[in-house]
Design a protein around this motif. Sequence first.
Motif, short mmCIF file in Angstrom:
data_model
loop_
_atom_site.label_atom_id
_atom_site.label_comp_id
_atom_site.label_asym_id
_atom_site.label_seq_id
_atom_site.Cartn_x
_atom_site.Cartn_y
_atom_site.Cartn_z
N GLN A 111 0.60 -1.03 0.44
CA GLN A 111 0.00 0.42 0.10
C GLN A 111 1.18 1.20 -0.04
O GLN A 111 0.47 2.39 -0.77
N ARG A 112 1.68 0.96 0.64
CA ARG A 112 2.61 2.53 0.55
C ARG A 112 3.53 2.37 -0.40
O ARG A 112 3.89 4.26 -0.92
N LYS A 113 3.47 1.73 -1.63
CA LYS A 113 4.67 1.73 -2.30
C LYS A 113 3.34 1.92 -3.64
O LYS A 113 4.06 2.08 -4.79
N GLY A 114 2.20 1.44 -3.18
CA GLY A 114 1.06 2.36 -4.33
C GLY A 114 0.86 0.77 -5.44
O GLY A 114 0.55 0.82 -6.54
N CYS A 115 1.40 -0.30 -4.78
CA CYS A 115 0.97 -1.57 -5.71
C CYS A 115 0.66 -2.43 -5.45
O CYS A 115 -0.07 -2.28 -3.58
N THR A 116 0.35 -3.55 -5.58
CA THR A 116 -0.87 -4.64 -4.68
C THR A 116 0.15 -5.90 -4.54
O THR A 116 2.22 -6.23 -4.85
N PRO A 117 0.53 -6.53 -3.10
CA PRO A 117 0.78 -7.55 -2.71
C PRO A 117 1.28 -8.51 -3.96
O PRO A 117 2.97 -9.12 -3.28
N ALA A 118 1.05 -9.18 -4.31
CA ALA A 118 1.36 -9.53 -5.81
C ALA A 118 2.18 -9.67 -6.54
O ALA A 118 3.02 -9.67 -7.39
N GLN A 119 2.51 -7.87 -6.44
CA GLN A 119 3.68 -7.61 -7.41
C GLN A 119 4.61 -6.96 -6.50
O GLN A 119 5.45 -7.12 -7.00
N LEU A 120 4.71 -6.59 -5.01
CA LEU A 120 5.72 -6.30 -4.46
C LEU A 120 6.06 -7.72 -3.63
O LEU A 120 7.77 -7.37 -4.04
N ALA A 121 5.71 -9.04 -3.83
CA ALA A 121 6.80 -10.40 -3.60
C ALA A 121 7.44 -10.09 -4.12
O ALA A 121 8.66 -10.43 -4.50
N PRO A 122 7.03 -10.74 -5.54
CA PRO A 122 8.75 -10.91 -6.48
C PRO A 122 9.11 -9.89 -6.90
O PRO A 122 10.37 -9.41 -6.71
N SER A 123 8.78 -7.74 -6.71
CA SER A 123 9.89 -7.24 -6.99
C SER A 123 11.04 -7.06 -5.97
O SER A 123 11.26 -6.72 -6.41
N TRP A 124 10.32 -7.40 -4.48
CA TRP A 124 12.11 -7.97 -3.75
C TRP A 124 12.89 -8.63 -4.31
O TRP A 124 13.96 -8.51 -4.44
N LEU A 125 11.68 -9.78 -4.76
CA LEU A 125 12.51 -10.92 -5.61
C LEU A 125 14.29 -10.17 -6.72
O LEU A 125 15.20 -10.51 -6.73
N LEU A 126 13.17 -9.51 -7.57
CA LEU A 126 14.11 -8.16 -8.70
C LEU A 126 14.56 -7.87 -7.65
O LEU A 126 15.86 -7.71 -9.26
N ALA A 127 15.33 -7.14 -6.95
CA ALA A 127 15.57 -6.15 -6.95
C ALA A 127 17.11 -7.47 -5.84
O ALA A 127 18.16 -5.93 -4.96
N GLN A 128 16.88 -8.15 -5.83
CA GLN A 128 18.05 -9.08 -4.67
C GLN A 128 19.87 -9.16 -5.91
O GLN A 128 19.65 -10.10 -5.71
N GLY A 129 19.09 -8.87 -6.93
CA GLY A 129 19.71 -8.95 -8.42
C GLY A 129 19.22 -9.41 -9.35
O GLY A 129 18.96 -10.18 -9.65
#
Length: 326
Positions: free
Chosen positions: A250-268
């Motif tokens: 909610q803070r990022k203006g996205c859905t939980p289904a978007q935040l979880a993979p985006s966290w993985l994408l940010a890992q490398g």
Amino acid sequence: MEQRTLGTDFTVSALGLGCMGMSEFYGPLDDDESLRVLHEAAELGIDFLDTADMYGPHHNEELLGLFLRETSAPMKVATKFGIVRAPGEYRRSLENRPDYARQACEGSLRRLGIERIDLFYVHRVEPDRPIEETMEGLARLVDAGKIARIGLCEVSAETLRRAHAVHPVTAVQTEYSLWSRGPEHSVLPACRELGIGFVPYLPLGRGYLTGRFQDGRFEEGDFRASLPRFQDDAAQANRRIADLVATLAQRKGCTPAQLAPSWLLAQGEDIVPIPGTKRSAYLRDNVGATKVSLSDSDLADIDAGLSERPVAGARYTPEGMKGVDA
């Protein structure tokens, strides 16, 4: 869509598509809808499909074979061998013999309707067979032009190093998500030491991290109902993790289904998640993860929040844990 490279030469879309649920484990099947999702995935820029001979068994590869005949989009296919199941049974055995790998490869090529498999994984490592023997057999399949690259699933760092010494490993596929961070301890560092890509499966925690299934209700035939993390006490404890994901999304203006993979994408840049779905709406939601940018502050907040919310329950039943971290 952004492209990423696994290993030295396997360039694929930053998100792949896990196709398992189109064939079993997650409730009723609808091949027509699944084919529509596959075509839409291609239109959205996904060119990396993940399957296995044991999904169905065989149904998933046959479904993808039909899609590949219908589409003109250049798709890359990863499939797997090594788990042997009878139709309708979850019970499995593990088989990594080189002769079996060759037979499984030829069966997958036939069902998929292709001449060469882009990435051929050992789905689970057979515990009493030297990984060197298995890799030597797979290397012969590379030499024969039947597979382009070799991958391993759910292996330990030690096994990975032994395998890579026989023939280059392009990618490791292991469960990795906001509630399954085990690979960070040794496997992911080993991949980076050796120049091997990493493909996280179940990046949405089988859907739990999206806020679904917290009421314990599942469609008939959905095997999540039997998994330890979805049982009553564990599910209630894990709700704190799903609530954290929802708050941060909610803070990022996205859905939980978007935040979880985006966290993985940010890992490398060497990480390519493969969220799975058989529904168009979920597919479009998942693809939105590629547009979410997480700052160092966001990542620190996620780590801090997760440190206060330990996950409850094992990833699989004992039967499903066969060959994990082998």
